[in-house]
Design an enzyme around this catalytic site. Sequence first.
Site, PDB file in Angstrom:
ATOM      1  N   CYS A  25     -52.142 -52.624  42.935  1.00 13.93           N
ATOM      2  CA  CYS A  25     -52.372 -53.971  43.454  1.00 13.93           C
ATOM      3  C   CYS A  25     -52.990 -53.814  44.828  1.00 13.93           C
ATOM      4  O   CYS A  25     -52.350 -53.311  45.742  1.00 13.93           O
ATOM      5  CB  CYS A  25     -51.073 -54.767  43.535  1.00 13.93           C
ATOM      6  SG  CYS A  25     -51.276 -56.432  44.203  1.00 13.93           S
ATOM      7  N   GLU A  39     -57.646 -57.395  40.043  1.00 15.50           N
ATOM      8  CA  GLU A  39     -57.819 -56.022  39.571  1.00 15.50           C
ATOM      9  C   GLU A  39     -59.265 -55.858  39.118  1.00 15.50           C
ATOM     10  O   GLU A  39     -59.886 -56.817  38.633  1.00 15.50           O
ATOM     11  CB  GLU A  39     -56.856 -55.721  38.419  1.00 15.50           C
ATOM     12  CG  GLU A  39     -56.765 -54.254  38.062  1.00 15.50           C
ATOM     13  CD  GLU A  39     -56.410 -53.396  39.275  1.00 15.50           C
ATOM     14  OE1 GLU A  39     -57.347 -52.850  39.903  1.00 15.50           O
ATOM     15  OE2 GLU A  39     -55.217 -53.274  39.592  1.00 15.50           O
TER      16      GLU A  39
END
Length: 250
Positions: A2, A112
Amino acid sequence: MCGRFASTTKPEDLVEIFGVEQWDPAETLAPSWNVPPTRAAFAVLERLPKGGTRPVRQLRVLRWGLVPAWAKSPESAVKMINARAETIHEKPSYRQAFASRRCIVPVDGYFEWQTLPGGGSRPPKQPYFVSRADGGVLALAGVYEFWRDRAHPAGHPEAWLVTCSIVTTAAEETLAPIHERMPLFLDPAAFDDWLDPRLSDPDELLPLLVPPAPGALLAAPVAPAVGSIRNDGPELVRPLDAEELVTTLF
């Protein structure tokens, strides 16, 4: 992993969602759709007050990127934004925080990047925004740490730096084609145990590192503008339609 997330939920709403007992309205943040490492973020945590008999749940502002208590400087923070669930209990940088300083980082969702075929040494990447399918706040498991800045006297407001990392785990099947890792998010039933600093036995804590059942998350392709931290606005999380997606890829 992340490496970027969105956080726009009002702190008043976070207080209600997470059952926060203590929050200073002066400690607030502007909404952001593109929070990068080393930036401040909201975190829910529990601390035992001096002379208290039970931990108090608080909403705090922490800096994203953990600085271990023993670090000589905070420069390592940008490399420590994530902690792997598989090894967090044994890594020197995280194990003490995992034992007694766990938190929740509430976000709208995270970004992402999927690596696409072609492009030689620099293959193209398509960003995705991953959020709860029901539109709710995504409760990311985190750990936090205190670091003493010796450049300031003990009573100085900047004498202590409080930082955090987000725990990651193997991506669920629907997200694995985008990236092999994802943040570990928590269901409400796990909040109390995860936040309780009195739980420090690894045998009790390791079962908390199991992610919720698959299916709660939704991934949507978004514009590449999110790649620059100079960009920040709701347009960054708007899903691309099929025609726009083709345009960004070609």
